[in-house]
Write an enzyme that holds these catalytic residues in place. Structure first.
Site, PDB file in Angstrom:
ATOM      1  N   ASP A  96     -22.183  94.268  38.397  1.00  0.00           N
ATOM      2  CA  ASP A  96     -22.023  93.077  39.106  1.00  0.00           C
ATOM      3  C   ASP A  96     -22.077  91.895  38.479  1.00  0.00           C
ATOM      4  OD1 ASP A  96     -20.431  92.078  41.299  1.00  0.00           O
ATOM      5  OD2 ASP A  96     -20.721  93.002  42.533  1.00  0.00           O
TER       6      ASP A  96
HETATM    7  C1  BGC Z   1     -18.265  90.905  43.220  1.00  0.00           C
HETATM    8  C2  BGC Z   1     -16.882  91.072  42.591  1.00  0.00           C
HETATM    9  C3  BGC Z   1     -16.470  90.888  42.093  1.00  0.00           C
HETATM   10  C4  BGC Z   1     -17.440  89.770  40.646  1.00  0.00           C
HETATM   11  C5  BGC Z   1     -16.817  88.879  39.510  1.00  0.00           C
HETATM   12  C6  BGC Z   1     -19.238  89.908  42.501  1.00  0.00           C
HETATM   13  O1  BGC Z   1     -20.048  88.823  42.754  1.00  0.00           O
HETATM   14  O2  BGC Z   1     -19.220  91.076  44.316  1.00  0.00           O
HETATM   15  O3  BGC Z   1     -16.771  92.133  43.675  1.00  0.00           O
HETATM   16  O4  BGC Z   1     -15.832  91.650  41.321  1.00  0.00           O
HETATM   17  O5  BGC Z   1     -17.970  88.720  41.312  1.00  0.00           O
HETATM   18  O6  BGC Z   1     -15.383  88.176  40.394  1.00  0.00           O
END
Ligand code: BGC
Length: 766
Positions: free
Chosen positions: A317
């Site tokens: 993530d």
């Molecule tokens: C979120 C994810 C997301 C990613 C990319 C993160 O902060 O937890 O769900 O896919 O960012 O944008």
């Protein structure tokens, strides 16, 4: 488009939904792309790559890292920064990019962005490997200007209609690919057990079976035509694992998940999607049992890639390798964090701002701290997804070849989803539907805002910017005015999210109204900004309802919120309650159409709606969880039960039949029930089947959902609905952490919600 055309179109979508619903068969497979030929091509390429090129493929940066200005700067156009662009795209040859410009680009603008990146990656780097672009198009292609913005996932779950989830996946894929975006960080397969969690709206709710069915239906819509099809996108299931059960309900909080719970509740939605060919999985930012998921080798390598045989890309993530240092305090520096993450099994590192990790990986491999095999495995997986998506042949798509982008057909499907999601929770003395010739006062924080209906991830991350709202979409107020005529509608805000604006004036206006529609709700938010300290609906919004109730006028409470905010004090003061969730761009219309009876509501809660913040228990719980102060076992006090939702008609369940009293070994059992529409309107009902294990060594849950079917009935019509249960349905995770079934009695329970059920016992013998 004329009203009559709209009605015909909606009818076509409805007909195709009910026709197709029976055909939603989640046993599709897309993994047959894994041919020897493709694997050979991948290995040939891997063999040619230098260590630095391999490490480059393992990096996912954010688009703003190659744009002019600071990463989080506001910009109104896309200007690549030549120096940064060359560094990342050419010199480091990054494998993957995510994120958006600071404004929602149109599909034509996206085309230019992606084309420039792909042309450079494929023409100016030594091996010409295309970039894998990933995006959070999580409720429609929300980051492509002009796309349809669907309800959030929690609302899709509330439809209990798999075909609508499938259709949402299909349309989102189509509209993403129209913008040359082939990989979607969606669907969300989190099991949202903690109602405080701010991202409940992005999940399919609390039940593993419902989540699994909806996740797979969505994935079917995204991928079923094959990933090489220019209208398909590859999914990236998230977040593995346990994000939805942070102990204190805060974003990315530590979760406590014992092994048997992991297997019983959290793995199943991922398991089935992997079997069906999911090719991306994002790791959860949180820690489980204190172990950050990003360094949990047992979860990623042993379970995900080993037991579950996942062949796709495991992506971190956002900044989560860095967070192993800064947030989790589990690694002393970026070098150690990178080593932990890659050795745990992460293939692609979402490191938005810079390419340090590439150099770190090279150094770690050279010093023997990460093996070459691990790097080759990671690169193989990234390349595999690129081959499956046909990016080497078709790295971008012509935006002109997507005539259905934002079309009336897609809008109709969106409207259909919102209208089947919205859940009627109270209808005292059949106050709803309202008749159109009365005077209505519309008030409340959420009554006149498209942003409230859309929630976060709508053109911008938090979805609060009004600049990019589509002016043709109606707020609740506008839709009500359109329905009954502006002369019959009065409006005043009443409150903001947390502050009173003019509640006293609202009370004065209420005196002239026949009915009050008060729309409460949550501020659009996700991740950290969605954290709350108490589950109660903000006090000021409750106070507005209390003041209005003193006028004695009938009140309809409309809730525009992802979470089940506590309403126990105001619930008795209102006559009708509509749970709208975050219903998306067509939500205003759908809510109004339910208030005035154009639509007969059929949504059912995908979570337990708690009455007290200190008694937030999922419908599946242990008997000891609900022991009350009288030493009885009645301490489960939901405001509304899981699976609950009213209709403008009524349904009667009778004649439950179970084909056998005793099941031996692997026998199936047939169950049937008669459901009759006993009211005066055509309506849809979700028939829900639960199983209750009466005695088990691992204390059995109160019940578990094993099947559901949404049906449509004319007044007086009766349908016999059949289900087949198999041994797997009777199994639970036993004391050795394996799925087993112990000999003994089970109760089959069927009804229109998890509480009001008919029951019959069946004996299971191994
Ligand atoms: C979120 C994810 C997301 C990613 C990319 C993160 O902060 O937890 O769900 O896919 O960012 O944008």
């Amino acid at each position: 488009m004329s009203k009559i055309h709209q009605i015909i179109l909606i009818a076509m979508v409805v007909m195709s939904c009910s026709k197709n619903e029976k055909q939603v068969n989640l046993d599709f497979k897309v993994s047959d792309l894994q041919t020897e030929e493709t694997e050979a091509k991948i290995q040939e390429l891997v063999a040619k790559m230098t260590l630095k090129e391999k490490a480059g493929q393992m990096l996912n940066i954010g688009l703003p890292a190659v744009l002019k200005g600071e990463y989080w700067d506001a910009r109104d156009s896309v200007n690549f920064d030549g120096k940064k662009f060359k560094k990342f795209i050419v010199d480091y040859a990054v494998g993957s990019i995510h994120n958006t410009p600071q404004y929602p680009a149109t599909r034509e603008e996206w085309f230019k962005i992606v084309k420039e990146i792909q042309d450079s990656a494929m023409q100016k780097t030594r091996l010409g490997i295309p970039v894998l672009y990933g995006i959070d198009n999580i409720h429609g292609a929300n980051y492509v200007n002009g796309s349809v913005i669907f309800p959030h996932q929690i609302a899709v779950a509330a439809t209990w209609n798999k075909e609508l989830s499938r259709l949402g996946g299909e349309i989102t894929s189509y509209e993403s690919r129209a913008a040359s975006l082939p990989w979607n960080f969606n669907p969300n397969a989190d099991v949202a057990m903690n109602p405080l969690w701010g991202r409940i709206a992005e999940s399919f709710g609390e039940d593993p079976y419902l989540i699994s069915e909806m996740t797979n239906a969505y994935m079917q819509g995204s991928q079923e035509k094959g990933l090489q099809n220019p209208t398909s996108t590859a999914v990236c299931l998230k977040h593995f694992v346990g994000y939805g059960v942070g102990r204190n309900g805060k974003d990315r909080a530590n979760a406590i998940i014992p092994e048997n719970s992991l297997r019983q509740y959290f793995l199943p939605p991922f398991e089935k999607a992997i079997e069906n060919g999911a090719m991306g999985i994002m790791i959860s930012s949180n820690a489980v049992n204190g172990i950050p998921c990003h360094l949990n080798k047992y979860y990623i390598t042993d379970i995900l890639k080993g037991e579950l045989k996942f062949k796709g890309v495991v992506i971190s993530d956002f900044s989560d390798v860095e967070f192993l240092v800064a947030a989790h305090e589990s690694a002393k520096d970026m070098r150690e964090a990178t080593k932990f993450a890659v050795n745990a099994g992460i293939d692609l590192l979402m490191n938005p701002y810079d390419a340090d990790v590439v150099d770190i990986i090279v150094d770690l491999v050279e010093k023997g701290e990460i093996s070459k095999e691990r790097i080759n495995d990671a690169v193989t997986r990234v390349l595999r997804l690129k081959f499956y998506l046909n990016l080497f042949e078709k790295p971008y798509n012509n935006p002109g070849e997507y005539p259905d982008f934002g079309s009336e057909k897609h809008i109709a499907a969106n409207y259909q989803t919102a209208s089947e999601a919205i859940t009627l929770l109270k209808n005292k003395n059949a106050v709803l539907p309202l008749s159109s010739n009365k005077k209505i006062l519309v008030t409340g924080y959420a009554s006149n805002s498209i942003n409230n209906l859309n929630g976060a991830w709508s053109r911008s991350f938090l979805g609060r910017d009004t600049t990019y709202n589509d002016p043709s979409k109606l707020t609740i107020l506008q839709a009500i005015k359109k329905q009954v005529g502006a002369q019959h509608v009065d409006f005043i805000e009443g409150t903001d999210y947390l502050e009173d604006i003019n509640s006293d004036k609202a009370v004065l206006k209420a005196k002239n109204a026949d009915y009050i529609v008060v729309c409460v709700g949550e501020i659009p938010a996700s991740e950290k900004p969605s954290d709350i300290n108490e589950l109660e609906l903000p006090k000021v919004q409750q106070d507005l309802v209390k003041k209005l109730a003193k006028t004695g006028k009938p009140i309809i409470l409309v809730m525009v919120q992802g979470r089940p905010r506590i309403i126990k004090e105001i619930e008795p003061l209102v006559d009708g309650i509509i749970m709208a969730y975050l219903p998306g761009q067509e939500g205003g219309r759908a809510i109004s159409d339910i208030i005035f009876g154009n639509i007969n509501p059929s949504g059912k809660l995908p979570y337990t709606y708690p009455m007290y913040s200190g008694n937030a228990v999922t419908y599946y719980h242990k008997k000891t969880d609900i022991r009350d102060i009288n030493w009885g076992y009645d301490g489960f006090y939901p405001q509304y039960e899981f699976g609950f939702g009213l209709s403008f008609t009524t349904f009667e369940y009778s004649n439950l039949k179970v084909s056998k009293d005793t099941l031996v070994g692997k026998e199936d059992v047939k169950i049937s029930i008669d459901v009759k529409n006993t009211g005066k309107r055509e309506g849809k009902e979700t028939v829900q089947v639960y199983l209750k294990d009466l005695v088990a060594t691992v204390s059995p849950d109160s019940k578990k959902l094993v099947r559901f079917n949404k049906i449509q009935l004319q007044p007086n019509e009766t349908k016999t609905i059949e289900f087949v249960l198999v041994t797997k349905d009777f199994e639970n995770v036993g004391i050795e952490n394996k799925w087993i079934v112990e000999d003994g009695d089970f109760e089959v329970q069927i009804g229109g919600n998890s509480k009001d059920v008919l029951k019959q016992q069946v004996y299971f013998k191994n």
